[in-house]
Write a protein that holds these residues in place. Structure first.
Motif, short mmCIF file in Angstrom:
data_model
loop_
_atom_site.label_atom_id
_atom_site.label_comp_id
_atom_site.label_asym_id
_atom_site.label_seq_id
_atom_site.Cartn_x
_atom_site.Cartn_y
_atom_site.Cartn_z
N LYS A 266 7.04 7.97 7.36
CA LYS A 266 6.38 7.45 8.89
C LYS A 266 6.71 8.51 9.90
O LYS A 266 6.50 8.30 10.88
CB LYS A 266 7.11 6.22 9.07
N TRP B 222 3.32 15.13 6.59
CA TRP B 222 3.28 14.02 7.26
C TRP B 222 2.14 14.06 7.90
O TRP B 222 1.72 15.11 8.86
CB TRP B 222 4.55 13.68 8.22
N LYS B 223 1.17 13.30 8.05
CA LYS B 223 -0.02 13.23 8.76
C LYS B 223 -0.26 12.41 10.10
O LYS B 223 -1.17 11.87 10.32
CB LYS B 223 -1.47 12.91 7.96
N ARG C 252 0.64 9.45 10.47
CA ARG C 252 0.69 7.96 10.25
C ARG C 252 1.27 7.76 8.98
O ARG C 252 1.71 8.79 8.14
CB ARG C 252 -1.09 7.81 9.61
N THR C 253 1.63 6.40 8.61
CA THR C 253 2.22 6.17 7.14
C THR C 253 1.66 6.56 6.08
O THR C 253 0.47 6.47 5.61
CB THR C 253 2.55 4.60 7.08
N VAL C 254 2.34 7.52 5.32
CA VAL C 254 2.05 8.15 4.09
C VAL C 254 2.58 7.69 2.83
O VAL C 254 3.79 7.97 3.04
CB VAL C 254 1.84 9.75 4.21
N ARG D 117 4.20 8.20 -0.76
CA ARG D 117 4.44 9.29 -1.64
C ARG D 117 5.26 8.86 -2.94
O ARG D 117 6.23 8.02 -2.46
CB ARG D 117 5.14 10.41 -0.79
#
Length: 145
Positions: free
Chosen positions: A66, A98-99, A101-103, A105
């Motif tokens: 996040k 990280w983009k 938004r919640t990513v 992984r």
């Protein structure tokens, strides 16, 4: 960035945290030890080897990233009655992009290791607070004497 750890580091290994391991697996109704021949068993937070040999050991965990600059880590440890210290069996680390938004992984690992009777396997993950508990598992199965 969080504290980094690797097997050659002078930094202390993360505490083996297992409150997240066996309870989520062992409490599922109908779950059974896949090694019905008694080669492995569960002891609170560890897999206990009951028959010496070569085992394929594996683990997987998904983290919900996040924020920026997060270091993810998963280490599988072996404890043996013949020594007092955790020994790293396998380890994986990642610093995902990280983009904003919640990513999710996922880290996964597996290896073949010689284990002796009464050796215990435990896993440590970092950071625990972003771990998706429902995605995590680890195990072992005997492949050879």
């Amino acid at each position: 960035m969080g504290q980094q750890y690797n097997s050659t580091s002078t930094t202390a290994a993360p505490t083996v945290t297992s409150k997240i391991l066996i309870p989520s697996i062992g409490t599922k109704e109908g779950w059974k030890n896949s090694q019905s021949t008694r080669r492995i068993s569960l002891k609170s937070n560890a897999i206990v080897i009951e028959e010496a040999g070569y085992y394929y050991v594996y683990s997987q965990a998904t983290f919900l990233v996040k924020k920026k600059d997060v270091q993810l880590g998963m280490t599988l440890f072996k404890n043996s009655p013949s020594y007092q210290k955790n020994r790293t069996v396998c380890e994986t680390m990642d610093s995902p992009h990280w983009k904003e938004r919640t990513v999710p992984r996922t880290l996964s690992q597996g290896t073949v290791v010689k284990l002796e009777e009464d050796d215990e396997l435990q896993i440590a993950v970092q950071p625990e607070e972003i771990l998706d508990l429902d995605s995590m598992f680890f195990g072992a199965f005997k492949i050879s004497e």
